[in-house]
Scaffold this motif. Structure first.
Motif, PDB file in Angstrom:
ATOM      1  N   THR A  11     -49.948 -28.218 -35.958  1.00  0.00           N
ATOM      2  CA  THR A  11     -50.094 -29.350 -36.737  1.00  0.00           C
ATOM      3  C   THR A  11     -49.062 -29.864 -37.442  1.00  0.00           C
ATOM      4  O   THR A  11     -48.356 -29.047 -38.081  1.00  0.00           O
ATOM      5  CB  THR A  11     -51.522 -29.350 -37.285  1.00  0.00           C
ATOM      6  OG1 THR A  11     -51.316 -28.468 -38.603  1.00  0.00           O
ATOM      7  CG2 THR A  11     -52.619 -28.924 -36.437  1.00  0.00           C
ATOM      8  N   ALA A  12     -48.936 -31.069 -37.392  1.00  0.00           N
ATOM      9  CA  ALA A  12     -47.865 -31.576 -38.179  1.00  0.00           C
ATOM     10  C   ALA A  12     -48.106 -33.140 -38.686  1.00  0.00           C
ATOM     11  O   ALA A  12     -48.810 -34.007 -38.084  1.00  0.00           O
ATOM     12  CB  ALA A  12     -46.354 -31.422 -37.550  1.00  0.00           C
ATOM     13  N   ASP A  13     -47.437 -33.686 -39.546  1.00  0.00           N
ATOM     14  CA  ASP A  13     -47.366 -35.250 -39.942  1.00  0.00           C
ATOM     15  C   ASP A  13     -46.427 -35.849 -39.191  1.00  0.00           C
ATOM     16  O   ASP A  13     -45.130 -35.390 -39.195  1.00  0.00           O
ATOM     17  CB  ASP A  13     -47.271 -35.236 -41.404  1.00  0.00           C
ATOM     18  CG  ASP A  13     -48.396 -34.734 -42.276  1.00  0.00           C
ATOM     19  OD1 ASP A  13     -49.518 -34.615 -41.536  1.00  0.00           O
ATOM     20  OD2 ASP A  13     -48.439 -34.465 -43.369  1.00  0.00           O
ATOM     21  N   ILE A  15     -44.562 -39.910 -38.422  1.00  0.00           N
ATOM     22  CA  ILE A  15     -44.692 -41.391 -38.443  1.00  0.00           C
ATOM     23  C   ILE A  15     -44.585 -41.932 -37.180  1.00  0.00           C
ATOM     24  O   ILE A  15     -43.767 -41.452 -36.367  1.00  0.00           O
ATOM     25  CB  ILE A  15     -43.467 -41.594 -39.174  1.00  0.00           C
ATOM     26  CG1 ILE A  15     -43.895 -41.424 -40.822  1.00  0.00           C
ATOM     27  CG2 ILE A  15     -43.544 -43.356 -39.306  1.00  0.00           C
ATOM     28  CD1 ILE A  15     -42.560 -41.500 -41.667  1.00  0.00           C
ATOM     29  N   TYR A  44     -42.165 -41.984 -32.134  1.00  0.00           N
ATOM     30  CA  TYR A  44     -42.714 -40.899 -32.983  1.00  0.00           C
ATOM     31  C   TYR A  44     -41.554 -39.988 -33.825  1.00  0.00           C
ATOM     32  O   TYR A  44     -40.768 -39.575 -33.325  1.00  0.00           O
ATOM     33  CB  TYR A  44     -43.602 -39.750 -32.482  1.00  0.00           C
ATOM     34  CG  TYR A  44     -44.927 -40.450 -31.689  1.00  0.00           C
ATOM     35  CD1 TYR A  44     -46.052 -40.820 -32.727  1.00  0.00           C
ATOM     36  CD2 TYR A  44     -44.874 -41.215 -30.614  1.00  0.00           C
ATOM     37  CE1 TYR A  44     -47.022 -41.467 -32.217  1.00  0.00           C
ATOM     38  CE2 TYR A  44     -45.930 -41.768 -30.093  1.00  0.00           C
ATOM     39  CZ  TYR A  44     -47.140 -41.903 -30.801  1.00  0.00           C
ATOM     40  OH  TYR A  44     -48.128 -42.220 -30.362  1.00  0.00           O
ATOM     41  N   MET A  46     -41.358 -36.536 -36.496  1.00  0.00           N
ATOM     42  CA  MET A  46     -42.066 -35.713 -37.163  1.00  0.00           C
ATOM     43  C   MET A  46     -41.596 -35.457 -38.737  1.00  0.00           C
ATOM     44  O   MET A  46     -40.346 -35.494 -38.770  1.00  0.00           O
ATOM     45  CB  MET A  46     -42.122 -34.291 -36.439  1.00  0.00           C
ATOM     46  CG  MET A  46     -43.004 -33.252 -36.978  1.00  0.00           C
ATOM     47  SD  MET A  46     -42.919 -31.797 -36.199  1.00  0.00           S
ATOM     48  CE  MET A  46     -41.548 -30.963 -36.984  1.00  0.00           C
ATOM     49  N   THR A  50     -43.877 -30.326 -42.406  1.00  0.00           N
ATOM     50  CA  THR A  50     -45.026 -30.410 -42.642  1.00  0.00           C
ATOM     51  C   THR A  50     -45.560 -29.568 -41.501  1.00  0.00           C
ATOM     52  O   THR A  50     -47.094 -29.661 -41.247  1.00  0.00           O
ATOM     53  CB  THR A  50     -45.468 -31.898 -42.252  1.00  0.00           C
ATOM     54  OG1 THR A  50     -44.977 -32.578 -41.091  1.00  0.00           O
ATOM     55  CG2 THR A  50     -44.932 -32.855 -43.603  1.00  0.00           C
ATOM     56  N   GLU A  51     -44.766 -28.942 -40.567  1.00  0.00           N
ATOM     57  CA  GLU A  51     -45.572 -28.438 -39.458  1.00  0.00           C
ATOM     58  C   GLU A  51     -46.329 -27.075 -39.759  1.00  0.00           C
ATOM     59  O   GLU A  51     -45.757 -26.311 -40.678  1.00  0.00           O
ATOM     60  CB  GLU A  51     -44.515 -28.088 -38.337  1.00  0.00           C
ATOM     61  CG  GLU A  51     -43.432 -27.048 -38.856  1.00  0.00           C
ATOM     62  CD  GLU A  51     -42.357 -27.867 -39.543  1.00  0.00           C
ATOM     63  OE1 GLU A  51     -41.392 -27.174 -39.883  1.00  0.00           O
ATOM     64  OE2 GLU A  51     -42.509 -29.236 -39.945  1.00  0.00           O
TER      65      GLU A  51
END
Length: 76
Positions: A11-13, A15, A44, A46, A50-51
């Motif tokens: 999982t990661a954030d 934009i 996209y 990443m 944030t991963e």
């Protein structure tokens, strides 16, 4: 020599950005139309750091992957 296939669920954030023409949205009522949710029209990025790995699997890798009887190992 055996080979193994390693798969990480991550999982990661991100934009998601899209450049659109003014006729593709209705800015007077804040209607993004088909751009309400990110899709393949967005670019996209990443956000680094944030991963998080949520699951890791590994299995013996065989060139002929039609063998459904192979064992599967899961580490959480």
């Amino acid at each position: 020599m055996k080979k193994y296939k390693i798969t990480h669920r991550i999982t990661a954030d991100f934009i998601a950005e899209a450049i659109v023409n003014e006729d593709e949205i209705d800015s007077s009522i804040n209607d993004l139309k088909e751009y309400k949710k990110p899709n393949s029209k967005f670019n996209y990025t990443m956000l680094k750091g944030t991963e998080t790995v949520t699951q890791t699997n590994y299995e013996e890798y065989v060139e002929n992957t039609n063998n459904s009887s192979k064992e599967w190992t899961c580490n959480r």
